[in-house]
Design a protein around this motif. Structure first.
Motif, PDB file in Angstrom:
ATOM      1  N   ALA A  93      -1.929  -6.046 -16.184  1.00 46.65           N
ATOM      2  CA  ALA A  93      -0.886  -5.440 -15.349  1.00 46.65           C
ATOM      3  C   ALA A  93      -0.898  -3.921 -15.426  1.00 46.65           C
ATOM      4  O   ALA A  93      -0.654  -3.239 -14.426  1.00 46.65           O
ATOM      5  CB  ALA A  93       0.492  -5.974 -15.765  1.00 46.65           C
ATOM      6  N   MET A  94      -1.199  -3.339 -16.586  1.00 44.71           N
ATOM      7  CA  MET A  94      -1.217  -1.880 -16.701  1.00 44.71           C
ATOM      8  C   MET A  94      -2.344  -1.268 -15.875  1.00 44.71           C
ATOM      9  O   MET A  94      -2.207  -0.160 -15.373  1.00 44.71           O
ATOM     10  CB  MET A  94      -1.314  -1.445 -18.161  1.00 44.71           C
ATOM     11  N   ASP A  95      -3.468  -1.982 -15.717  1.00 43.17           N
ATOM     12  CA  ASP A  95      -4.546  -1.461 -14.873  1.00 43.17           C
ATOM     13  C   ASP A  95      -4.128  -1.493 -13.401  1.00 43.17           C
ATOM     14  O   ASP A  95      -4.401  -0.562 -12.653  1.00 43.17           O
ATOM     15  CB  ASP A  95      -5.833  -2.260 -15.070  1.00 43.17           C
ATOM     16  N   VAL A  96      -3.458  -2.578 -12.995  1.00 42.19           N
ATOM     17  CA  VAL A  96      -2.977  -2.679 -11.614  1.00 42.19           C
ATOM     18  C   VAL A  96      -1.941  -1.587 -11.372  1.00 42.19           C
ATOM     19  O   VAL A  96      -1.998  -0.868 -10.368  1.00 42.19           O
ATOM     20  CB  VAL A  96      -2.379  -4.078 -11.323  1.00 42.19           C
ATOM     21  N   TYR A  97      -1.021  -1.427 -12.302  1.00 41.51           N
ATOM     22  CA  TYR A  97       0.017  -0.400 -12.194  1.00 41.51           C
ATOM     23  C   TYR A  97      -0.610   1.003 -12.111  1.00 41.51           C
ATOM     24  O   TYR A  97      -0.226   1.815 -11.277  1.00 41.51           O
ATOM     25  CB  TYR A  97       0.956  -0.498 -13.400  1.00 41.51           C
ATOM     26  N   SER A  98      -1.583   1.268 -12.976  1.00 35.98           N
ATOM     27  CA  SER A  98      -2.217   2.592 -13.002  1.00 35.98           C
ATOM     28  C   SER A  98      -2.919   2.899 -11.689  1.00 35.98           C
ATOM     29  O   SER A  98      -2.868   4.027 -11.204  1.00 35.98           O
ATOM     30  CB  SER A  98      -3.214   2.682 -14.160  1.00 35.98           C
ATOM     31  N   TYR A  99      -3.563   1.905 -11.107  1.00 37.31           N
ATOM     32  CA  TYR A  99      -4.248   2.119  -9.824  1.00 37.31           C
ATOM     33  C   TYR A  99      -3.230   2.405  -8.715  1.00 37.31           C
ATOM     34  O   TYR A  99      -3.353   3.367  -7.968  1.00 37.31           O
ATOM     35  CB  TYR A  99      -5.082   0.893  -9.451  1.00 37.31           C
ATOM     36  N   ILE A 100      -2.221   1.561  -8.616  1.00 32.38           N
ATOM     37  CA  ILE A 100      -1.246   1.681  -7.534  1.00 32.38           C
ATOM     38  C   ILE A 100      -0.433   2.962  -7.643  1.00 32.38           C
ATOM     39  O   ILE A 100      -0.123   3.592  -6.637  1.00 32.38           O
ATOM     40  CB  ILE A 100      -0.327   0.436  -7.507  1.00 32.38           C
ATOM     41  N   THR A 101      -0.097   3.374  -8.842  1.00 31.41           N
ATOM     42  CA  THR A 101       0.786   4.529  -9.008  1.00 31.41           C
ATOM     43  C   THR A 101       0.068   5.869  -8.976  1.00 31.41           C
ATOM     44  O   THR A 101       0.705   6.908  -9.150  1.00 31.41           O
ATOM     45  CB  THR A 101       1.595   4.419 -10.315  1.00 31.41           C
ATOM     46  N   ASP A 102      -1.228   5.880  -8.729  1.00 30.15           N
ATOM     47  CA  ASP A 102      -1.981   7.131  -8.643  1.00 30.15           C
ATOM     48  C   ASP A 102      -2.160   7.494  -7.170  1.00 30.15           C
ATOM     49  O   ASP A 102      -2.943   6.847  -6.463  1.00 30.15           O
ATOM     50  CB  ASP A 102      -3.340   6.971  -9.320  1.00 30.15           C
ATOM     51  N   PRO A 103      -1.449   8.514  -6.678  1.00 26.47           N
ATOM     52  CA  PRO A 103      -1.557   8.887  -5.256  1.00 26.47           C
ATOM     53  C   PRO A 103      -2.987   9.197  -4.810  1.00 26.47           C
ATOM     54  O   PRO A 103      -3.299   9.076  -3.630  1.00 26.47           O
ATOM     55  CB  PRO A 103      -0.666  10.136  -5.142  1.00 26.47           C
ATOM     56  N   ALA A 104      -3.867   9.552  -5.741  1.00 22.18           N
ATOM     57  CA  ALA A 104      -5.264   9.825  -5.381  1.00 22.18           C
ATOM     58  C   ALA A 104      -5.972   8.567  -4.866  1.00 22.18           C
ATOM     59  O   ALA A 104      -7.002   8.654  -4.199  1.00 22.18           O
ATOM     60  CB  ALA A 104      -6.021  10.401  -6.579  1.00 22.18           C
ATOM     61  N   ASN A 105      -5.409   7.398  -5.170  1.00 22.38           N
ATOM     62  CA  ASN A 105      -6.011   6.138  -4.721  1.00 22.38           C
ATOM     63  C   ASN A 105      -5.497   5.683  -3.360  1.00 22.38           C
ATOM     64  O   ASN A 105      -5.739   4.547  -2.963  1.00 22.38           O
ATOM     65  CB  ASN A 105      -5.775   5.040  -5.763  1.00 22.38           C
ATOM     66  N   TRP A 106      -4.764   6.562  -2.662  1.00 21.53           N
ATOM     67  CA  TRP A 106      -4.189   6.224  -1.367  1.00 21.53           C
ATOM     68  C   TRP A 106      -4.599   7.265  -0.333  1.00 21.53           C
ATOM     69  O   TRP A 106      -4.680   8.435  -0.631  1.00 21.53           O
ATOM     70  CB  TRP A 106      -2.668   6.165  -1.457  1.00 21.53           C
ATOM     71  N   GLU A 107      -4.847   6.811   0.866  1.00 22.04           N
ATOM     72  CA  GLU A 107      -5.153   7.712   1.967  1.00 22.04           C
ATOM     73  C   GLU A 107      -4.450   7.192   3.212  1.00 22.04           C
ATOM     74  O   GLU A 107      -4.682   6.059   3.633  1.00 22.04           O
ATOM     75  CB  GLU A 107      -6.664   7.757   2.191  1.00 22.04           C
ATOM     76  N   ASP A 108      -3.590   8.009   3.782  1.00 15.17           N
ATOM     77  CA  ASP A 108      -2.823   7.619   4.972  1.00 15.17           C
ATOM     78  C   ASP A 108      -2.118   6.280   4.796  1.00 15.17           C
ATOM     79  O   ASP A 108      -2.106   5.430   5.682  1.00 15.17           O
ATOM     80  CB  ASP A 108      -3.727   7.584   6.204  1.00 15.17           C
ATOM     81  N   GLY A 109      -1.532   6.075   3.622  1.00 13.64           N
ATOM     82  CA  GLY A 109      -0.754   4.866   3.370  1.00 13.64           C
ATOM     83  C   GLY A 109      -1.572   3.623   3.078  1.00 13.64           C
ATOM     84  O   GLY A 109      -1.034   2.533   2.944  1.00 13.64           O
ATOM     85  N   ARG A 110      -2.880   3.774   2.938  1.00 12.37           N
ATOM     86  CA  ARG A 110      -3.766   2.629   2.668  1.00 12.37           C
ATOM     87  C   ARG A 110      -4.492   2.853   1.349  1.00 12.37           C
ATOM     88  O   ARG A 110      -4.851   3.980   1.015  1.00 12.37           O
ATOM     89  CB  ARG A 110      -4.834   2.470   3.760  1.00 12.37           C
ATOM     90  N   PRO A 111      -4.751   1.782   0.586  1.00 14.08           N
ATOM     91  CA  PRO A 111      -5.484   1.958  -0.663  1.00 14.08           C
ATOM     92  C   PRO A 111      -6.932   2.353  -0.392  1.00 14.08           C
ATOM     93  O   PRO A 111      -7.556   1.869   0.549  1.00 14.08           O
ATOM     94  CB  PRO A 111      -5.411   0.578  -1.322  1.00 14.08           C
ATOM     95  N   VAL A 112      -7.436   3.257  -1.203  1.00 11.38           N
ATOM     96  CA  VAL A 112      -8.823   3.691  -1.092  1.00 11.38           C
ATOM     97  C   VAL A 112      -9.694   2.557  -1.612  1.00 11.38           C
ATOM     98  O   VAL A 112      -9.471   2.045  -2.706  1.00 11.38           O
ATOM     99  CB  VAL A 112      -9.038   4.981  -1.908  1.00 11.38           C
TER     100      VAL A 112
END
Length: 155
Positions: free
Chosen positions: A10-29
């Motif tokens: 869960a911490m890996d999922v949380y870390s990915y989702i909560t990092d704005p660098a992993n998002w572009e125009d509201g979609r996950p990179v």
């Protein structure tokens, strides 16, 4: 609403989702090149600006359990609140995503936009991409050992 099970902590999922660098125009990179080392966890009240200019604020930040963010439209005529909930079950992380769109009574929304929100499946697409990215990053290939390694016992 959308949900899925992801084969990683869960911490890996949380870390990915909560990092704005992993998002572009509201979609996950889909290929962020991230490592599983979490960047700084941001507390509630933190804000950032998305590449397309939307301002987001963290309403709640509970590492590994829940993350709630909100974006407000121009003149506060609308807002989008997204809640991510995480729970570990039998070695998997159950991810639940809920998106709520609020529009003020005076805001004009055409029927085309209303139909697009009603009929679309963006939440399902988002959790599918998150699942694919995270599970692909956890595929580790163990090196092959050419010969058995003997272990000596010290008496």
């Amino acid at each position: 609403m959308a949900e899925t099970d992801i084969a990683c902590p869960a911490m890996d999922v949380y870390s990915y989702i909560t990092d704005p660098a992993n998002w572009e125009d509201g979609r996950p990179v889909t290929d962020p090149g991230w490592t599983l080392v979490p960047r700084g966890r941001q507390p509630a009240g933190t804000t950032w600006r998305e590449s397309k200019g939307e301002d987001w604020a963290i309403l709640e930040s509970e590492p590994g359990r829940r993350w709630i963010v909100r974006s407000r439209g121009v003149g506060d005529t609308s807002s989008v609140t997204i809640t991510y909930s995480f729970s570990e079950v039998e070695g998997m992380t159950h991810l639940f995503r809920h998106m709520e769109i609020e529009v003020s009574a005076g805001a004009a929304i055409n029927e085309h936009a209303r139909a697009a929100f009603t009929c679309s499946k963006p939440g399902r697409d988002v959790v599918t991409v998150i699942k694919r990215v995270l599970e692909a990053s956890h595929q580790v290939v163990a090196p092959r050992v050419a010969a058995p390694v003997s272990i000596s016992r010290l008496d």
